[in-house]
Design a protein around this motif. Structure first.
Motif, PDB file in Angstrom:
ATOM      1  N   UNK A 179       0.852  -1.194   0.000  1.00 36.70           N
ATOM      2  CA  UNK A 179       0.000   0.000   0.000  1.00 36.70           C
ATOM      3  C   UNK A 179       0.883   1.237   0.000  1.00 36.70           C
ATOM      4  N   UNK A 180       0.690   2.099  -0.995  1.00 42.45           N
ATOM      5  CA  UNK A 180       1.490   3.308  -1.087  1.00 42.45           C
ATOM      6  C   UNK A 180       1.208   4.234   0.089  1.00 42.45           C
ATOM      7  N   UNK A 181      -0.072   4.379   0.442  1.00 36.59           N
ATOM      8  CA  UNK A 181      -0.459   5.240   1.553  1.00 36.59           C
ATOM      9  C   UNK A 181      -1.411   4.500   2.485  1.00 36.59           C
ATOM     10  N   UNK A 182      -1.307   4.823   3.754  1.00 37.07           N
ATOM     11  CA  UNK A 182      -2.318   4.420   4.736  1.00 37.07           C
ATOM     12  C   UNK A 182      -2.843   5.692   5.385  1.00 37.07           C
ATOM     13  N   UNK A 183      -4.154   5.858   5.368  1.00 35.87           N
ATOM     14  CA  UNK A 183      -4.756   7.055   5.943  1.00 35.87           C
ATOM     15  C   UNK A 183      -5.867   6.677   6.907  1.00 35.87           C
TER      16      UNK A 183
END
Length: 329
Positions: A179-183
Motif C-alpha cells: 500500500x502506497x499510503x495508509x490514511x
C-alpha cells in the motif's frame, strides 16, 4: 516540462492537472464532507499509481470514500466484502472445466477491473489477504502457471478496522508494504456532521455522484505525476528521512528503499495537485506519515510504552535538516 499529447492543445500541463484534480476532489467531497485533507491524500495515491489502505473504526466513512473515488472516475469498479470464509480464488479467479470442449477456462475474479474496493480486508484470513500480493505489485494474476494481466489503471482501495476489534486479522508486513499510503478518516467536526445530518434528512440518502474524469485522463495524470521534477537536494532529503528512521532506537525496522521510493512517488503527485511541475520539501513532509508510518515496526519496549510510529516519524522529520531550495532547480 513539455506538454503532454493528452493535454488540450496549448494548455499548460501543470494547470490542466490541477484543474482536473480540483474537479475530482470536489466531487468526492460531496460524499465525504469536511475531510479535504483525507480526500487529497487518497487522490494523491490514485495519481501516483499506488494502492490505498483506509484504517479507522466502523462508521466514519471509509467505504464511502472508496466508493466516491470509484464513482468520480468513469471506470469499472467492483467491491469485495472480505469475510473469514472468503477464498483466494474468490478474488483472483479460478479455472473452470468446460465439458463441451474438454478444456479448463479461466474465470476472472473481481480484481480484473480498474478500481477494487476491498472492504474490511483484515476480516479475511492471512492466506486470502496474500492473494492480493501479486496483483498489487505486478498488475497480473498467475493461475496454473498462466499470467493474466489487469488493466493499466488498477488500484486497490482497502478499508480496515483496527486490529484490536473482534474478528480481525493483522495484515502481514509484506501486504502492508504494497500500500502506497495508509490514511485514517477520523470523526467529522461538529459543523460537517450537522450538515451531513441535514442533507440526509432532506434527501433521504447519500448523493449520487457522476463521473467527472475518464480512465484515459487518470492514466495521463499518472504519467504526468511520474515526470514531476525532483531536484537532487529533494531526493537526498527523502533519503535522509528514510535513513534516520533506521537509526531510531524506538524502531525495530525502519523505512526500506522501497519506502523512500514511495515517498518520492507520492510527493510528485502531491506537488502536481498544487499545479507545480517540481517537488519542494513541504511536499515530502506532507506525505511522509501516510507513506512511511505503516512501513515502520516498533521495538517491543516502545510498544509497551504505547509509542506510535507516527510520533517517531514526526520526531525524525523535526531532526532532519530541510534543504534550502525552491525545488525548480
Amino acid at each position: 516540462m513539455h506538454p503532454d499529447p493528452a493535454a488540450p492543445p496549448g494548455a499548460d500541463p501543470a494547470e490542466y492537472f490541477a484543474t482536473a484534480h480540483r474537479a475530482i476532489s470536489g466531487n468526492v467531497e460531496k460524499s465525504l464532507r469536511g475531510k479535504p485533507q483525507v480526500v487529497r491524500l487518497a487522490l494523491t495515491c490514485l495519481y501516483a499509481g499506488g494502492h490505498l489502505l483506509v484504517e479507522d473504526v466502523p462508521g466514519v466513512g471509509k467505504t464511502t470514500l472508496a466508493k466516491a473515488i470509484a464513482d468520480s472516475v468513469d471506470a469499472r469498479w467492483k467491491r469485495v466484502q472480505f469475510t473469514p470464509d472468503l477464498l483466494p480464488g474468490d478474488i483472483t479467479g479460478i479455472q473452470v472445466y468446460d465439458q463441451s470442449s474438454g478444456t479448463f477456462d479461466f474465470r476472472p475474479g473481481p480484481v480484473f477491473t480498474h478500481l477494487v474496493v476491498a472492504d474490511e480486508i483484515n476480516r479475511a484470513s492471512p492466506k486470502t489477504q496474500s492473494a492480493l500480493l501479486e496483483v498489487m505489485e505486478e498488475r497480473q494474476v498467475t493461475v496454473d502457471g498462466r499470467a493474466h494481466e489487469v488493466p493499466p489503471t488498477f488500484m486497490v482501495i482497502a478499508t480496515q478496522n483496527p486490529v484490536d476489534l473482534e474478528g480481525t486479522y493483522r495484515l502481514p508486513e509484506a501486504q502492508l508494504d504494497r500500500f502506497l499510503l495508509r490514511i485514517s478518516v477520523g470523526y467529522p467536526d461538529l459543523d460537517a456532521e450537522a450538515d451531513l445530518l441535514a442533507g440526509r434528512a432532506a434527501a433521504g440518502a447519500a448523493p449520487d455522484l457522476r463521473a467527472v474524469a475518464s480512465v484515459d485522463q487518470i492514466e495521463w495524470m499518472t504519467r504526468y505525476a511520474g515526470r514531476v521534477h525532483v531536484p537532487p537536494t529533494i531526493a537526498r532529503y527523502a533519503a535522509m528521512v528514510a535513513h534516520a528512521t533506521r537509526a531510531e532506537k524506538d524502531l525495530r525496522l525502519g523505512a526500506s528503499p522501497r519506502g523512500s521510493i514511495a515517498l518520492i512517488r507520492a510527493a510528485r503527485a502531491w506537488a502536481a495537485c498544487e499545479g507545480r511541475g517540481y517537488v519542494v520539501p513541504d511536499d515530502v513532509k506532507a506525505v511522509a506519515e501516510p507513506v512511511l508510518a505503516h512501513r515502520l515496526m516498533l521495538d517491543p519496549e516502545a510498544e509497551i510504552r504505547e509509542v506510535r510510529t507516527a510520533d517517531v516519524l514526526a520526531g525524525v522529520l523535526r531532526s532532519v535538516p530541510v534543504p534550502a531550495t525552491t525545488g525548480a532547480a
